[in-house]
Enzyme design. Structure first.
Site: not given
Length: 387
Positions: A246, A249, A365-367
């Site tokens: 995260r 990102i 993305v990524e949660g």
């Protein structure tokens, strides 16, 4: 545009200058063309690996750079500012290396990491499924015990580098279906394993150069020595990796937002209306000021979370905050950049519209950012209850 940074060592400053040089000369000139054609820049990752920029946060003993996350993330930001497909690709590859680096055996690290960190083998992270994106514990892909290891059946969705990767960091269920996260294990699966096949890439609104595809496993054999960590430890591995991912990102989002801001500022100084540069009008000047403030705030937040990680402190909640703020900021700043450029911003002659399309995926993305808010809210509740 180069921005002054405070870096901990002269080596870190040299690495950042190297990244900027590669980004300016090798990435920026081809980004628009390759995005238009949907061409995957595999050679860019090989170049970054050969330049020592693909394994920065991992140990030098295995070919990494031994750099703190504070430095690594700023390199990712610089790459993403020129071409998000590459910046995000580096973040995803770093994520795919994490299970072996953090949970692998010494033999696994020695055999696998040098090629992974050196750019010889590019990775993908196989966690999400069509019905269990945010709810990873509900995954259905299964690894059944076999004589020499496991046989994997199932499908993973929305996999960055799906079909282009050389290996997959795969999470699959080894326990009973009602065992939740306790029944998930992690595996290192070479892409050329029998029974492993990627679908055609998704047709996305942005990042055409970064293939995103479903990856299917049809009785794919995985040797026991390719399980990473203990059986049933996989969800813990996945969640630990995502905390760091995260931050990657967040750095990507700041890079895109900075690129959009630079484009808007440059345009505001050259575009003239009513005898003045449009940037001299208060309506535009104040908009640019808000954009710049948001970008800097997001940068400082991801760096603060990275420093916690480097100090060995808990940083999961701070990573969620950084991802949330940075990606929401990127969406707002890129939208405002298109507005500053007016009609020109809506055309593909300038990169502002591409930045806007790219920023959207970073909120997912990524949660998703809704998940980040859940993570932050739960931490607040725990803190209140403990107090």
């Amino acid at each position: 545009m180069a921005h002054e940074r405070i870096l901990p060592t002269s080596e870190a400053r040299d690495l950042l200058e190297l990244a900027r040089g590669i980004a300016d000369t090798e990435l920026a000139p081809r980004a628009a063309r390759d995005e238009e054609q949907g061409a995957f820049p595999r050679d860019a990752f090989a170049l970054l690996g050969a330049s020592g920029l693909l394994g920065l946060p991992y140990p030098a003993d295995y070919g990494g750079g031994d750099q703190p996350y504070e430095v690594y993330l700023q390199v990712v930001e610089e790459l993403a500012a020129r071409w998000l497909a590459v910046g995000l690709g580096v973040s995803v590859h770093t994520l795919s290396c994490f299970p072996v680096a953090a949970y692998g055996t010494e033999r696994q690290r020695a055999e696998l990491l040098p090629d992974m960190l050196g750019g010889e083998r590019l990775g993908a992270y196989c966690l999400s499924e069509a019905q269990s994106g945010s709810d990873a514990a509900a995954m259905r892909t299964r690894a059944r015990a076999a004589e020499d290891g496991y046989v994997v059946d199932g499908a993973k969705s929305w996999i960055t580098h799906g079909g282009a990767a050389d290996y997959y960091a795969l999470f699959a269920r080894t326990g009973e279906s009602d065992s939740g996260g306790r029944g998930i294990s992690c595996f290192h699966v070479p892409a050329d394993t029998a029974g492993v096949q990627a679908d055609a890439p998704e047709r996305k609104m942005g990042m055409a150069s970064s293939p995103t595809a479903a990856v299917r496993f049809d009785r794919a054999p995985v040797p026991a020595e390719h399980r990473v960590g203990e059986e049933g430890q996989g969800l813990a591995v996945a969640l630990a990796a995502l905390d760091s991912g995260r931050l990657g990102i967040a750095a990507c989002a700041v890079g895109v937002a900075q690129a959009a801001l630079d484009e808007a500022v440059a345009y505001s100084r050259t575009r003239r209306q009513f005898g003045s540069a449009v940037g001299d009008f208060q309506g535009i000047s104040f908009m640019l000021a808000d954009m710049a403030t948001g970008v800097q705030a997001a940068r400082e937040l991801y760096l603060a979370a990275a420093r916690r990680r480097d100090a060995g402190l808990a940083f999961g909640t701070q990573a969620a905050m950084a991802k949330l703020l940075a990606t929401d900021t990127a969406m707002r700043v890129t939208t405002d950049a298109v507005q500053v450029l007016g009609g020109s911003g809506y055309t593909r002659d300038l990169p502002a519209e591409r930045y806007m399309r790219e920023a959207k995926v970073l909120q997912i993305v990524e949660g998703t950012n809704q998940i980040q808010r859940m993570v932050i809210g739960r931490d607040l509740a725990r803190s209140a209850d403990a107090g």
